[in-house]
Design a protein around this motif. Structure first.
Motif, PDB file in Angstrom:
ATOM      1  N   ALA A 141       0.868  -1.185   0.000  1.00 56.46           N
ATOM      2  CA  ALA A 141       0.000   0.000   0.000  1.00 56.46           C
ATOM      3  C   ALA A 141       0.902   1.231   0.000  1.00 56.46           C
ATOM      4  CB  ALA A 141      -0.903  -0.004   1.223  1.00 56.46           C
ATOM      5  N   MET A 142       0.905   1.940  -1.111  1.00 56.66           N
ATOM      6  CA  MET A 142       1.802   3.079  -1.273  1.00 56.66           C
ATOM      7  C   MET A 142       1.148   4.352  -0.735  1.00 56.66           C
ATOM      8  SD  MET A 142       4.405   1.630  -2.656  1.00 56.66           S
ATOM      9  CE  MET A 142       5.441   2.899  -3.356  1.00 56.66           C
ATOM     10  N   PRO A 143       1.962   5.287  -0.237  1.00 53.04           N
ATOM     11  CA  PRO A 143       1.404   6.549   0.262  1.00 53.04           C
ATOM     12  C   PRO A 143       0.820   7.379  -0.880  1.00 53.04           C
ATOM     13  CG  PRO A 143       3.796   6.657   0.203  1.00 53.04           C
ATOM     14  CD  PRO A 143       3.408   5.249  -0.129  1.00 53.04           C
ATOM     15  N   ALA A 144      -0.165   8.196  -0.542  1.00 58.89           N
ATOM     16  CA  ALA A 144      -0.833   9.031  -1.548  1.00 58.89           C
ATOM     17  C   ALA A 144       0.123  10.058  -2.140  1.00 58.89           C
ATOM     18  CB  ALA A 144      -2.044   9.722  -0.937  1.00 58.89           C
ATOM     19  N   ASP A 145       0.931  10.680  -1.286  1.00 61.99           N
ATOM     20  CA  ASP A 145       1.898  11.662  -1.808  1.00 61.99           C
ATOM     21  C   ASP A 145       3.154  10.910  -2.224  1.00 61.99           C
ATOM     22  OD1 ASP A 145       3.126  11.042   0.611  1.00 61.99           O
ATOM     23  OD2 ASP A 145       3.747  13.100   0.999  1.00 61.99           O
ATOM     24  N   ARG A 146       3.437  10.941  -3.466  1.00 65.91           N
ATOM     25  CA  ARG A 146       4.579  10.187  -3.984  1.00 65.91           C
ATOM     26  C   ARG A 146       5.786  11.090  -4.130  1.00 65.91           C
ATOM     27  NH1 ARG A 146       3.125   4.931  -6.927  1.00 65.91           N
ATOM     28  NH2 ARG A 146       1.125   4.523  -5.982  1.00 65.91           N
ATOM     29  N   GLY A 147       6.259  11.559  -3.003  1.00 63.86           N
ATOM     30  CA  GLY A 147       7.428  12.421  -2.999  1.00 63.86           C
ATOM     31  C   GLY A 147       8.692  11.587  -3.099  1.00 63.86           C
ATOM     32  N   VAL A 148       9.693  11.997  -2.385  1.00 59.33           N
ATOM     33  CA  VAL A 148      10.960  11.273  -2.357  1.00 59.33           C
ATOM     34  C   VAL A 148      10.803  10.060  -1.444  1.00 59.33           C
ATOM     35  CG1 VAL A 148      13.390  11.437  -1.711  1.00 59.33           C
ATOM     36  CG2 VAL A 148      12.246  13.398  -2.735  1.00 59.33           C
ATOM     37  N   PRO A 149      11.222   8.871  -1.890  1.00 59.61           N
ATOM     38  CA  PRO A 149      11.105   7.681  -1.048  1.00 59.61           C
ATOM     39  C   PRO A 149      11.887   7.861   0.255  1.00 59.61           C
ATOM     40  CG  PRO A 149      11.955   7.123  -3.215  1.00 59.61           C
ATOM     41  CD  PRO A 149      11.864   8.597  -3.147  1.00 59.61           C
ATOM     42  N   PRO A 150      11.383   7.284   1.319  1.00 60.25           N
ATOM     43  CA  PRO A 150      12.056   7.469   2.606  1.00 60.25           C
ATOM     44  C   PRO A 150      13.359   6.681   2.709  1.00 60.25           C
ATOM     45  CG  PRO A 150      10.257   5.918   2.849  1.00 60.25           C
ATOM     46  CD  PRO A 150      10.198   6.433   1.432  1.00 60.25           C
ATOM     47  N   LEU A 151      14.310   7.284   3.378  1.00 64.84           N
ATOM     48  CA  LEU A 151      15.540   6.589   3.722  1.00 64.84           C
ATOM     49  C   LEU A 151      15.234   5.701   4.925  1.00 64.84           C
ATOM     50  CD1 LEU A 151      17.885   9.686   3.488  1.00 64.84           C
ATOM     51  CD2 LEU A 151      17.865   7.763   1.897  1.00 64.84           C
ATOM     52  N   THR A 152      16.106   4.769   5.222  1.00 64.89           N
ATOM     53  CA  THR A 152      15.917   3.961   6.431  1.00 64.89           C
ATOM     54  C   THR A 152      16.053   4.888   7.639  1.00 64.89           C
ATOM     55  OG1 THR A 152      18.264   3.392   6.374  1.00 64.89           O
ATOM     56  CG2 THR A 152      16.724   1.792   5.409  1.00 64.89           C
ATOM     57  N   PRO A 153      15.426   4.551   8.772  1.00 63.39           N
ATOM     58  CA  PRO A 153      15.402   5.471   9.916  1.00 63.39           C
ATOM     59  C   PRO A 153      16.772   5.946  10.403  1.00 63.39           C
ATOM     60  CG  PRO A 153      13.827   3.713  10.241  1.00 63.39           C
ATOM     61  CD  PRO A 153      14.599   3.369   9.003  1.00 63.39           C
ATOM     62  N   LYS A 154      17.731   5.053  10.521  1.00 60.36           N
ATOM     63  CA  LYS A 154      19.045   5.474  11.032  1.00 60.36           C
ATOM     64  C   LYS A 154      19.763   6.398  10.051  1.00 60.36           C
ATOM     65  CE  LYS A 154      19.945   1.594  14.126  1.00 60.36           C
ATOM     66  NZ  LYS A 154      20.821   0.442  14.416  1.00 60.36           N
ATOM     67  N   VAL A 155      19.637   6.115   8.758  1.00 55.56           N
ATOM     68  CA  VAL A 155      20.270   6.972   7.746  1.00 55.56           C
ATOM     69  C   VAL A 155      19.607   8.342   7.754  1.00 55.56           C
ATOM     70  CG1 VAL A 155      20.655   7.304   5.265  1.00 55.56           C
ATOM     71  CG2 VAL A 155      21.069   5.068   6.299  1.00 55.56           C
ATOM     72  N   ALA A 156      18.266   8.360   7.796  1.00 53.59           N
ATOM     73  CA  ALA A 156      17.540   9.633   7.831  1.00 53.59           C
ATOM     74  C   ALA A 156      17.905  10.432   9.084  1.00 53.59           C
ATOM     75  CB  ALA A 156      16.033   9.376   7.788  1.00 53.59           C
ATOM     76  N   GLY A 157      18.011   9.750  10.222  1.00 52.41           N
ATOM     77  CA  GLY A 157      18.378  10.431  11.467  1.00 52.41           C
ATOM     78  C   GLY A 157      19.763  11.049  11.404  1.00 52.41           C
ATOM     79  N   ARG A 158      20.717  10.307  10.848  1.00 51.53           N
ATOM     80  CA  ARG A 158      22.080  10.853  10.721  1.00 51.53           C
ATOM     81  C   ARG A 158      22.090  12.060   9.800  1.00 51.53           C
ATOM     82  NH1 ARG A 158      23.371   5.469  10.889  1.00 51.53           N
ATOM     83  NH2 ARG A 158      23.504   5.256   8.648  1.00 51.53           N
ATOM     84  N   ARG A 159      21.317  11.997   8.728  1.00 50.02           N
ATOM     85  CA  ARG A 159      21.295  13.123   7.788  1.00 50.02           C
ATOM     86  C   ARG A 159      20.632  14.349   8.410  1.00 50.02           C
ATOM     87  NH1 ARG A 159      20.954  10.850   1.649  1.00 50.02           N
ATOM     88  NH2 ARG A 159      22.704   9.436   1.901  1.00 50.02           N
ATOM     89  N   ARG A 160      19.555  14.143   9.169  1.00 54.41           N
ATOM     90  CA  ARG A 160      18.908  15.279   9.854  1.00 54.41           C
ATOM     91  C   ARG A 160      19.869  15.905  10.846  1.00 54.41           C
ATOM     92  NH1 ARG A 160      14.439  11.961   9.717  1.00 54.41           N
ATOM     93  NH2 ARG A 160      14.833  11.176  11.808  1.00 54.41           N
ATOM     94  N   SER A 161      20.568  15.062  11.585  1.00 57.08           N
ATOM     95  CA  SER A 161      21.527  15.545  12.578  1.00 57.08           C
ATOM     96  C   SER A 161      22.666  16.313  11.910  1.00 57.08           C
ATOM     97  CB  SER A 161      22.090  14.365  13.368  1.00 57.08           C
ATOM     98  OG  SER A 161      23.049  14.788  14.278  1.00 57.08           O
ATOM     99  N   ALA A 162      23.186  15.763  10.814  1.00 53.42           N
ATOM    100  CA  ALA A 162      24.273  16.439  10.093  1.00 53.42           C
ATOM    101  C   ALA A 162      23.789  17.753   9.509  1.00 53.42           C
ATOM    102  CB  ALA A 162      24.818  15.537   8.988  1.00 53.42           C
ATOM    103  N   SER A 163      22.562  17.782   9.016  1.00 48.89           N
ATOM    104  CA  SER A 163      21.996  19.002   8.445  1.00 48.89           C
ATOM    105  C   SER A 163      21.816  20.067   9.516  1.00 48.89           C
ATOM    106  CB  SER A 163      20.656  18.695   7.779  1.00 48.89           C
ATOM    107  OG  SER A 163      20.064  19.868   7.304  1.00 48.89           O
ATOM    108  N   ALA A 164      21.310  19.646  10.680  1.00 54.03           N
ATOM    109  CA  ALA A 164      21.117  20.593  11.785  1.00 54.03           C
ATOM    110  C   ALA A 164      22.455  21.150  12.262  1.00 54.03           C
ATOM    111  CB  ALA A 164      20.376  19.922  12.936  1.00 54.03           C
ATOM    112  N   THR A 165      23.462  20.289  12.319  1.00 51.43           N
ATOM    113  CA  THR A 165      24.796  20.726  12.735  1.00 51.43           C
ATOM    114  C   THR A 165      25.366  21.707  11.730  1.00 51.43           C
ATOM    115  OG1 THR A 165      25.182  18.628  13.860  1.00 51.43           O
ATOM    116  CG2 THR A 165      27.124  19.930  13.311  1.00 51.43           C
ATOM    117  N   ALA A 166      25.205  21.403  10.449  1.00 48.42           N
ATOM    118  CA  ALA A 166      25.721  22.294   9.405  1.00 48.42           C
ATOM    119  C   ALA A 166      25.017  23.641   9.454  1.00 48.42           C
ATOM    120  CB  ALA A 166      25.545  21.655   8.027  1.00 48.42           C
ATOM    121  N   GLN A 167      23.709  23.636   9.693  1.00 49.69           N
ATOM    122  CA  GLN A 167      22.964  24.894   9.783  1.00 49.69           C
ATOM    123  C   GLN A 167      23.407  25.694  10.999  1.00 49.69           C
ATOM    124  OE1 GLN A 167      18.829  23.890   9.715  1.00 49.69           O
ATOM    125  NE2 GLN A 167      18.809  23.486   7.522  1.00 49.69           N
TER     126      GLN A 167
END
Length: 197
Positions: A141-167
């Motif tokens: 069952a695919m989501p209605a909004d077909r945006g960018v596919p999600p990364l796995t949780p740990k990868v997404a978390g590391r990227r959010r953290s790195a992005s916040a640190t860079a900002q």
């Protein structure tokens, strides 16, 4: 002890009777089981499995076990699954199999080699798109909004953290004005307090 049973921890054997199974037979059984397991996982949007979990499942499903370290045999199984998917025109199910840190790692590059594609700068994002294709292909069952596919949780978390640190590093930090150590009034440009002289 049965004459054909495995006496070392590095071999493979049938769970039911302990009879030794040649490695070539074992890898075929594990690859068939891995394809079935990954196909089942693909029926749930956002689902994936770690390499160690897959190794346990394929041994249980196939009935062929080994005490050899997973790292010594699972890459060969994933390559067999990747070849099977490629030949059948299926999305690469091996994108659903990740390491403990939720990255696909170098083993996923084999999928790209089979397809004759260059290695992308962002391997994890490429694998996310491949997982997305697997979910679609296997009826998740695919989501209605077909945006960018999600990364796995740990990868997404590391990227959010790195992005916040860079900002945070990019923001200029306000500088504090120098104050007198005795009266705590802001010092003039000369650096000498006019009140405490």
């Amino acid at each position: 002890m049965i004459g054909n049973s495995v006496s070392t921890t590095a071999g493979a054997w049938r769970a039911g009777d302990g009879i030794a199974v040649p490695l070539r037979e074992a890898t075929v059984a594990w690859a068939v089981a891995a394809h079935a397991e990954l196909s089942e996982i693909a029926t749930g949007y956002g689902h994936f499995i770690t390499i160690d979990e897959l190794a346990e499942r394929v041994q249980e499903t196939s009935g062929v076990h080994t005490a050899a370290p997973t790292s010594t045999w699972v890459a060969a199984i994933l390559r067999k699954v990747a070849r099977r998917c490629h030949k059948a025109g299926e999305p690469p199910l091996t994108a659903l199999c990740v390491r403990q840190n939720h990255t696909v790692g170098d083993s996923y590059k084999y999928v790209l080699e089979l397809a004759g594609l260059p290695i992308p700068d962002d391997l994890e994002l490429h694998a996310a798109y491949a997982r997305w294709q697997c979910y679609q292909y296997h009826g998740a069952a695919m989501p209605a909004d077909r945006g960018v596919p999600p990364l796995t949780p740990k990868v997404a978390g590391r990227r959010r953290s790195a992005s916040a640190t860079a900002q945070a590093e990019a923001k200029p930090q306000p500088t504090r004005a120098a104050v007198c150590a005795q009266c705590f009034i802001q010092l003039p440009a000369s650096g000498t307090c006019q009140y405490c002289v």
